[in-house]
Scaffold this active site. Structure first.
Site, PDB file in Angstrom:
ATOM      1  CB  CYS A 132      17.626  16.242 -12.177  1.00 46.55           C
ATOM      2  SG  CYS A 132      16.967  16.774 -10.578  1.00 46.55           S
ATOM      3  CB  THR A 140      -2.526  -8.671  -1.284  1.00 52.28           C
ATOM      4  OG1 THR A 140      -1.998  -8.623  -2.612  1.00 52.28           O
ATOM      5  CG2 THR A 140      -1.970  -9.877  -0.564  1.00 52.28           C
ATOM      6  CB  SER A 141      -5.677  -9.691  -5.819  1.00 56.64           C
ATOM      7  OG  SER A 141      -4.707  -8.790  -6.320  1.00 56.64           O
ATOM      8  CB  CYS A 185      13.554  14.478 -10.655  1.00 62.32           C
ATOM      9  SG  CYS A 185      13.875  15.190 -12.294  1.00 62.32           S
ATOM     10  CG  HIS A 197       4.121  -1.824  -4.613  1.00 64.00           C
ATOM     11  ND1 HIS A 197       2.926  -2.466  -4.866  1.00 64.00           N
ATOM     12  CD2 HIS A 197       5.102  -2.744  -4.890  1.00 64.00           C
ATOM     13  CE1 HIS A 197       3.172  -3.709  -5.277  1.00 64.00           C
ATOM     14  NE2 HIS A 197       4.470  -3.905  -5.276  1.00 64.00           N
ATOM     15  CG  ASN A 233      -1.921  -1.160   1.138  1.00 67.24           C
ATOM     16  OD1 ASN A 233      -2.036  -1.791   0.096  1.00 67.24           O
ATOM     17  ND2 ASN A 233      -2.597  -1.440   2.225  1.00 67.24           N
ATOM     18  CB  CYS A 246      16.212  19.846 -12.966  1.00 65.91           C
ATOM     19  SG  CYS A 246      15.006  18.541 -13.235  1.00 65.91           S
ATOM     20  CG  ASP A 267      -3.009   3.506   2.093  1.00 67.57           C
ATOM     21  OD1 ASP A 267      -2.171   3.305   2.994  1.00 67.57           O
ATOM     22  OD2 ASP A 267      -3.944   2.720   1.837  1.00 67.57           O
ATOM     23  CD  GLU A 302     -13.537 -11.469  -3.883  1.00 71.38           C
ATOM     24  OE1 GLU A 302     -12.660 -11.581  -4.771  1.00 71.38           O
ATOM     25  OE2 GLU A 302     -14.385 -10.573  -3.852  1.00 71.38           O
TER      26      GLU A 302
END
Ligand code: OAD
Length: 255
Positions: A132, A191-192, A128, A120, A103, A154, A105, A218
């Site tokens: 740079c 998580t899938s 950038c 992630h 996540n 930059c 978030d 699921e």
């Protein structure tokens, strides 16, 4: 969710010294953050795979930024839920606790979890696009102005400091994730399990002797690799596990 399975996981947690959790978007669902797949997963007509790529950004940076700006605005109006709270408590309870999250978030951190590895990246950090040399910077403004934002160093386009499809994970994060797979209990929630390498971590942990449990309403790609699947929402199942752990704590020793 079978009470027997819940009891089995609580018992493993009670005896565990090293606990690792892997979380995904489902953990933030109860806070009101849309998941990437399943109902509500599309933004306009786009899937995450259409937007979260370097080529999508090169083609249309404004479109990609509009999506992130939309997600940032939603998250800014959300609070951590019971799942985040329980995980934050566990990050202090166990001798060695690691949270590996997909996540971006920041809700785990807002709940007070320590030892978070953000596989992630973060939507609250920018970097950038031209690399740079400027260090990534934090920008929590909602909405972002201007859109797309610019590198303060930059003047080139800025991009979200998240890992996009086709990009490698940060090597230090991968080392931490690999080390965290050496644990007694590996819990996967929300998580899938379709995006690698995160999706493969449970198998690695299991191959090293960890008890693997999954929390998800699921069945997923990793259900077959789990010792136990607790079918239910993370905010409910984690709360139920926490109640069981507290009850075990209160038992006189030896019972
Ligand atoms: P997904 O959207 O693929 O999967 C969310 C999972 O959460 C599904 O398996 C749901 O069944 C489950 N779920 C829904 N509500 C839940 C709840 N209340 N409690 C527990 N589980 C619930 O999200 P991720 O697996 O996190 O990457 O997606 C992985 C990566 O793909 C993301 O990090 C992102 C995305 O594209 C990038 O952007 C690179």
């Amino acid at each position: 969710m079978l009470p027997r399975d819940l009891a089995a996981v609580a018992d493993r947690l009670k005896r565990a010294r090293r606990v690792t959790m892997l979380t995904g978007a489902g953990v933030s669902a109860a806070s009101g953050v849309p998941t990437f797949r399943g109902a509500g997963g599309l933004w306009r007509q786009f899937r995450a795979e259409d937007l979260a790529t370097p080529s999508a950004f090169a083609r249309d940076p404004r479109l990609v930024w509009e999506w992130y700006d939309w997600r940032r605005a939603i998250v800014a109006g959300c609070a951590p839920n019971r799942a985040h709270e329980v995980i934050a408590g566990w990050s202090r309870r166990f001798d060695a606790f690691h949270l590996l999250t997909q996540n971006v978030d920041g809700l785990h951190e807002r709940a007070g979890t320590i030892g978070v590895t953000r596989l992630h990246g973060s939507i609250w950090t920018l970097r950038c696009w031209q690399d740079c040399g400027a260090a990534p910077w934090s920008d929590e403004r909602v909405p972002l102005q201007p859109l797309p934002p610019r590198c303060p160093s930059c003047g080139a386009l800025a991009r979200p400091a998240v890992v996009w499809f086709g990009e490698p994970l940060d090597s230090a994060d991968l080392v931490r994730a690999d080390r965290a797979c050496a644990c007694d209990v590996f819990l996967v929630a929300g998580t899938s399990a379709v995006v690698h390498p995160a999706a493969g971590l449970a198998e690695i942990a299991r191959s090293r002797g960890a008890f693997v449990a999954e929390i998800n309403p699921e069945a997923t790609m990793m259900s077959a690799a789990a010792d136990v699947s607790l079918r239910g929402n993370a905010e409910i199942v984690l709360d139920a596990l926490e109640i069981r752990l507290a009850a075990i704590d209160r038992r006189p020793s030896g019972v």
